[in-house]
Write an enzyme that holds these catalytic residues in place. Structure first.
Site, mmCIF file in Angstrom:
data_model
loop_
_atom_site.group_PDB
_atom_site.id
_atom_site.type_symbol
_atom_site.label_atom_id
_atom_site.label_comp_id
_atom_site.label_asym_id
_atom_site.label_seq_id
_atom_site.Cartn_x
_atom_site.Cartn_y
_atom_site.Cartn_z
ATOM 1 N N GLU A 76 -54.257 -24.188 -11.490
ATOM 2 C CA GLU A 76 -53.797 -25.506 -11.052
ATOM 3 C C GLU A 76 -52.385 -25.815 -11.539
ATOM 4 O O GLU A 76 -51.558 -26.332 -10.790
ATOM 5 C CB GLU A 76 -54.771 -26.573 -11.570
ATOM 6 N N ASP A 77 -52.107 -25.510 -12.797
ATOM 7 C CA ASP A 77 -50.892 -26.032 -13.428
ATOM 8 C C ASP A 77 -49.867 -24.983 -13.855
ATOM 9 O O ASP A 77 -48.853 -25.334 -14.448
ATOM 10 C CB ASP A 77 -51.269 -26.856 -14.675
#
Length: 706
Positions: A76-77
């Site tokens: 996700e990041d």
């Protein structure tokens, strides 16, 4: 920040056969991926995944779950990808990490329609592998423990979402300790004055009465010793939020609230559980209506225990829970007990529920839901309600949520029985249909031919199945009247905004609201299940004002290195909110494509050119051009109305080209500048509802390659 050796030791304490190298590799990989990232508190971001892993280690979970916790934010990041995680840690862990990533993107506290759809996705993820939810719950718990570093408005949003969704979900999965802590942490944010008040009164009570918990614990141990029963006894004061909720439910002040203490007795066998119960009831007076035997009637999540409330020392009411060691393990970890390890071996707990069967039983009750509202009703009843067990005259058990009535009982047996119900007997005594049934009662339903559900029944029944059946019957009976009324309501509502309630507009609205057709929409409007405002906002939603500054377009995409520039691919014209991937071109920087762009199939063997990207979260300006192919009726004023309609959706026309001019119609290519995928959906939806629009589609042209 917890060191890798300390984390490994936490796991080794219950699983000496743990794959230490796997955990060490995941720790190093996650730390490298999150290098340079900080939390709101200023701490290194990787301290969060480690803390989540430690929470799960406390639940004695398997290596795959611990590793997933360490990696749960990488896809996700960071620049990490699913493929890379699968190559280094295996497909099982990659699937788990990807599942947590998808859950993170679900907006479970959004509008009803979107919330219902996202709940469906949540339960779908649970059905694939419930460990995804266990990681997500641990993730939310650590975020709530450290929530004070967030903005005040974000704290309130996260706390409300925790109270409404994650805490009940933890409770439904049998993880009562997590539910209580999540509720109390959310309570501290949402009502700090209320929590402080409870804590002050606790301190005052302790000063007045001394250490009540120690005294009562010794009293119970003394009574068990007289009966030669070996057992462990624990006592505790209930959490502030639990006390606050009881005060709200009962409308009582703290001074009148009695059962604020809870005690657990852990025995060696099921037989001893009932011996303990007898010893306690011989010594103290049982409180009527407060006895539950979840050993003979377990909860669906595997929970087993005997609950009784007695008047203890100085007349104070205390709740006592009695269970075996194995039952206690399930009570502490719920469905997660299925993955628990001890001494390097997966625990064979006979009371641990099979997660596949549990989630199957949970979801099958949702499949019959006719619309979003009914589905949400099913979810909330299933997650938020405790259960009561009643008996048919033949002795069969019927499971209902707390607060259910004989009507719910009738519909639980069969819809035909519910529809024809005219009365009920509870334990042989005739009672009103609005009576709330209790644990262990016998219910007999009285039916009569010709009986039909009454509108007042909607205020009586508590279960989603009963409400849906009553609504369905009422709709069928009064359908013609409701359709006529709905048509008039829609006509007035549309005229009020200067439009016409055409069949096409109503059909489009019905499709967006998940209904079969326009007639069904009108029937729902006539029966007040859907308002005219709901319909208008579905077709012509005003773009919601989003707080905060617009994102600088030079940093609209996340995943680029410092010296890389990007531009949107002309072939697929991706917009924020859509999944994207970057392709490097010599001399052109990175070109951003939609993940389903056909051009990408020609580049599958050039993986070195692929860059994992995603849009920056936040408010994007309306500068993302999308080409639409629209065919409209050739008549005076039609084109002007179409252009005005696009402008009303706060979208700008940057170019317009006539592709075809015919006597009856025009086909145009219109370039519209949009904010994001939701903005695109709003514009397309509004255009499709217009009766003068014959066809509409988004243009994706593979010939317009970068």
């Amino acid at each position: 920040m917890i060191k890798v050796d300390d984390l490994i030791q936490l796991v080794r304490n219950y699983n000496p056969k743990t794959n230490q190298q796997l955990i060490r590799d995941a720790y190093d990989y996650g730390k490298a991926m999150h290098e340079g990232q900080l939390r709101h508190s200023g701490e290194p971001y990787f301290s969060h995944p480690i803390a989540v892993a430690a929470i799960l280690a406390e639940q004695k979970l398997d290596d795959a779950t611990i590793v997933t916790a360490l990696l749960h934010d990488t896809i996700e990041d960071t620049r990490s990808t699913y493929t890379e995680v699968a190559e280094q840690f295996g497909r099982e862990i990659a699937e788990l990490v990807d599942g947590v990533t998808k859950l993170t993107n679900l907006q479970l506290s959004s509008s009803e329609t979107k919330q219902a759809e996202n709940f469906r996705k949540l339960f779908m993820a649970m059905s694939k592998d419930m460990r995804v939810i266990l990681v997500k719950l641990a993730d939310r718990l650590h975020n709530m423990r450290t929530i004070k570093s967030m903005r005040v408005d974000k704290q309130a949003q996260k706390a409300r979402e925790t109270m409404d969704i994650y805490a009940p979900l933890a409770g439904r999965m049998g993880m009562q300790w997590m539910r209580e802590e999540l509720e109390d942490l959310a309570f501290l944010v949402l009502n700090p004055e209320g929590r402080t008040s409870i804590m002050r009164r606790f301190i005052t009570l302790q000063k007045e009465s001394g250490d009540v918990i120690h005294k009562i614990t010794n009293d119970i141990r003394f009574e068990l010793g007289k009966q030669d029963i070996e057992a462990e006894v624990f006592g505790r004061a209930k959490k502030p939020y639990s006390i606050w909720r009881k005060m709200e439910e009962k409308g009582q002040g703290f001074s009148r609230l009695s059962d604020i203490y809870g005690f657990r007795v852990i025995t060696g066998s099921e037989v001893d559980c009932y011996r303990v119960l007898g010893a306690i009831h011989q010594r103290w007076r049982a409180v009527p209506g407060r006895f539950k035997d979840y050993i003979s009637q377990p909860k669906s999540n595997g929970y087993r225990s005997i609950h009784t409330t007695v008047s203890g020392r100085d007349g104070k009411r205390v709740e006592v829970q009695i269970r075996t060691v194995q039952m206690h393990e399930v009570a502490e970890t719920g469905v997660a007990a299925h993955w628990s390890y001890r001494d390097g071996v997966q625990v064979e707990n006979p009371f641990a529920v099979d997660p596949a069967k549990w989630i199957s039983g949970l979801t099958e009750r949702f499949e019959a839901a006719e619309d979003h509202g009914e589905f949400l009703e099913h979810v909330k009843l299933e997650m938020y309600s405790d259960q009561v067990f009643c008996f048919t005259p033949k002795g069969d058990v019927v499971k209902l949520p707390r607060g259910a009535t004989p009507l719910d009982f009738a519909y639980a047996i069969h819809t035909r029985i519910g529809d024809s119900c005219v009365g009920a007997k509870v334990d042989g005594i005739r009672v009103p249909l609005w009576t709330r049934v209790k644990n262990g009662q016998s219910v007999e339903i009285i039916t009569a031919e010709g009986q039909r559900p009454q509108a007042t029944w909607l205020d009586i029944v508590a279960t989603g199945k009963a409400k849906a059946a009553v609504r369905r019957s009422l709709r069928e009976e009064d359908r013609d009247r409701f359709v006529r009324l709905g048509r008039e309501l829609s006509r007035v509502a549309f005229e009020h905004i200067g439009r016409k309630a055409t069949d096409k507009a109503l059909t489009t609205a019905a499709r967006q609201l998940g209904l079969a057709d326009a007639e069904e929409l009108l029937a729902r409007m006539g029966s007040a299940e859907i308002t005219a405002r709901d319909v208008l906002e579905t077709l012509y939603p005003e773009l919601a004002t989003i707080e905060g500054e617009e994102i600088d377009q030079s940093r609209a995409v996340v995943g680029l290195s410092g010296d890389q520039t990007f531009r949107r691919a002309p072939c697929c014209q991706p917009v924020p909110g859509e999944r994207i991937v970057g392709i490097t071109y010599r001399g052109q920087g990175v070109v951003v494509h939609a993940i389903d762009c056909p051009v990408l199939s020609d580049l599958e063997d050039q993986s070195d050119r692929w860059v994992d990207l995603h849009w920056h979260s936040g408010r994007h300006p309306a500068v993302h051009t999308v080409t639409t192919d629209i065919t409209i009726r050739n008549d005076a004023g039609v084109l002007g109305r179409i252009c005005t309609l696009i402008g009303e959706q706060k979208a700008n026309i940057s170019d317009l080209h006539f592709a075809e001019r015919k006597p009856d119609f025009y086909r145009l290519l219109i370039d519209v500048d949009l904010r994001d995928a939701e903005h695109l959906h709003t514009v397309m939806n509004a255009l499709e509802a217009e009766s003068d629009v014959a066809s509409l589609e988004r243009v994706r042209d593979v010939d317009r390659k970068p």
